[in-house]
Scaffold this motif. Structure first.
Motif, short mmCIF file in Angstrom:
data_model
loop_
_atom_site.label_atom_id
_atom_site.label_comp_id
_atom_site.label_asym_id
_atom_site.label_seq_id
_atom_site.Cartn_x
_atom_site.Cartn_y
_atom_site.Cartn_z
N MET A 179 17.73 -0.85 -0.37
CA MET A 179 16.90 -1.80 0.34
C MET A 179 15.47 -1.27 0.41
N SER A 180 14.49 -2.09 0.04
CA SER A 180 13.10 -1.68 0.03
C SER A 180 12.27 -2.66 0.85
N ARG A 181 10.99 -2.32 0.98
CA ARG A 181 10.06 -3.18 1.69
C ARG A 181 8.76 -3.23 0.92
N LEU A 182 8.21 -4.44 0.74
CA LEU A 182 6.96 -4.63 0.02
C LEU A 182 5.77 -4.32 0.92
N LEU A 183 4.84 -3.53 0.40
CA LEU A 183 3.65 -3.15 1.15
C LEU A 183 2.43 -3.57 0.33
N VAL A 184 1.50 -4.26 0.97
CA VAL A 184 0.32 -4.77 0.29
C VAL A 184 -0.94 -4.23 0.97
N ASP A 185 -1.82 -3.65 0.17
CA ASP A 185 -3.11 -3.19 0.68
C ASP A 185 -4.07 -4.38 0.64
N ARG A 186 -4.34 -4.93 1.82
CA ARG A 186 -5.17 -6.14 1.90
C ARG A 186 -6.58 -5.92 1.36
N ASP A 187 -7.09 -4.70 1.46
CA ASP A 187 -8.45 -4.43 1.00
C ASP A 187 -8.54 -4.38 -0.53
N LYS A 188 -7.42 -4.10 -1.19
CA LYS A 188 -7.45 -4.00 -2.66
C LYS A 188 -6.94 -5.25 -3.36
N ARG A 224 17.90 -8.23 -2.28
CA ARG A 224 17.89 -8.56 -3.71
C ARG A 224 17.02 -7.61 -4.53
N CYS A 225 16.13 -6.88 -3.88
CA CYS A 225 15.24 -5.97 -4.62
C CYS A 225 16.06 -4.87 -5.30
N ILE A 226 15.78 -4.63 -6.58
CA ILE A 226 16.50 -3.57 -7.31
C ILE A 226 15.66 -2.30 -7.41
N ASN A 227 14.54 -2.27 -6.72
CA ASN A 227 13.72 -1.05 -6.63
C ASN A 227 13.26 -0.58 -8.02
#
Length: 274
Positions: free
Chosen positions: A1-10, A44-47
Motif C-alpha cells: 500500500m502506497s500514498r501519492l505525494l505531490v509537490d505543489r510548487d513543482k 490498487r497501486c502496484i508501487n
C-alpha cells in the motif's frame, strides 16, 4: 500500500503521471489542477514508480519512494541503437572459465541490476542463492550427475533425448559438462505458489547474464543444474532453499578464459505479419 505525494510548487499539471499509471488510479481533477488518486487507489497501486519516473519536474513521489531517491536517467550514458545491437549480438554463452573468483561486490552488483527486470504486477517475487565456493559448485554438479544416472534407468526416453549417457560418461572422464568448471553459480528461487515467479525468473536471469557481459564476466544458463534442482530430491535438499521455495533457474558465472572476435550466424527469422 502506497500514498501519492505531490509537490505543489513543482507540479505544472501536465498529467503525465495519470497517463502513464498502469493501474489507472491517478486523475487530474483537483481544483488546482494537481494529480490525485481515485478512491481505493491505495489498494490498487502496484508501487511500480511509473508516476515518479515520468515526472520531468520531480514533483511526484510515493511514500515508498521519493523522487530524490530515484536516480535520474543520464541520457549521455545510454548506448546508441548500434551499440545495443552489437552488444546483444556479440553476447556469448561462456563455457570455459578462468579459475579466478569473482568478488562478492561484483556478484552482488549482478543481482542488484537484475532487481530492475520486469515482473508481473511488479511483484518482484525472486530471491537469490549465490554459490561462491567453487568446490560446492562442483559438488552440486556431481549430484546432477547422480540424478542423470537415475534418469537413464527410470526415464530412458527423456534421458535418450538429452543424451545424458554422454554427459555422465564425460563426467567420469573428468570433463564437467554440468557447470563447465565455473567458479560460481547463481540460483533464482521463489515460493512454489507464487504465480508471477516462473515468468519473472527467466527475465531477471537474462538481465543478470547481460549485466555479466557488460562487466567483463562470462555467464551461461545452467540447464542441467536446474533439472537436478527441479527433479532430484537430494539436490533440492542440498540447495537449502527457504521452506516452500523452488529453484526457477540457475546461471554459471565467472571470468571467461577466452575472448570471441566474431558474431556467428543464426537462422533467418520467420515472421507472420497480420
Amino acid at each position: 500500500m502506497s500514498r501519492l505525494l505531490v509537490d505543489r510548487d513543482k507540479c505544472n499539471s501536465c498529467g503525465l503521471c495519470a497517463l502513464e499509471c498502469p493501474a489507472v488510479i491517478i486523475e487530474v481533477a483537483d481544483p488546482e489542477g494537481l494529480p490525485l488518486w481515485i478512491d481505493g487507489a491505495e489498494e490498487r497501486c502496484i508501487n511500480c514508480g511509473h508516476c515518479v519516473a515520468v515526472c520531468p519536474l520531480a514533483a511526484i513521489s510515493l511514500d515508498t519512494m521519493s523522487s530524490q531517491e530515484c536516480a535520474p536517467v543520464e541520457k549521455d550514458l545510454l548506448p546508441s541503437a548500434e551499440q545495443v545491437e552489437l552488444f546483444l549480438k556479440s553476447r556469448r554463452s561462456i563455457r570455459v572459465y578462468r579459475q579466478e573468483p569473482v568478488s562478492r561486490e561484483i556478484l552482488t552488483k549482478l543481482i542488484d541490476i537484475s532487481r530492475y527486470a520486469a515482473s508481473g504486477h511488479n511483484s518482484q517475487p525472486l530471491q537469490w542463492l549465490v554459490i561462491e565456493d567453487s568446490k560446492e559448485v562442483k559438488r552440486l554438479a556431481g549430484m546432477v550427475v547422480d540424478w542423470m544416472r537415475v534418469a537413464i534407468k527410470e526415464m530412458p526416453q527423456m534421458a535418450d533425448s538429452l543424451r545424458l549417457d554422454l554427459i555422465v560418461a564425460d563426467w567420469e572422464q573428468g570433463n564437467d559438462r554440468i557447470m563447465r568448471g565455473s567458479p560460481h553459480a547463481i540460483v533464482a528461487h521463489a515460493p512454489v505458489d507464487n504465480v508471477f515467479a516462473p515468468g519473472a525468473a527467466p527475465v531477471a536471469l537474462t538481465y543478470l547474464e547481460l549485466a555479466a557481459y557488460s562487466l567483463g564476466l562470462g555467464a551461461c544458463w545452467a540447464g542441467f543444474f536446474q533439472l537436478g534442482a527441479a527433479f532430484y530430491a537430494p539436490m533440492m535438499e542440498a540447495l537449502q532453499l527457504p521452506e516452500g521455495h523452488k529453484s526457477l533457474g540457475a546461471m554459471m558465472v565467472g571470468y571467461p578464459k577466452h575472448r570471441f572476435s566474431r558474431i556467428p550466424l543464426r537462422n533467418e527469422h520467420e515472421i507472420i505479419w497480420r
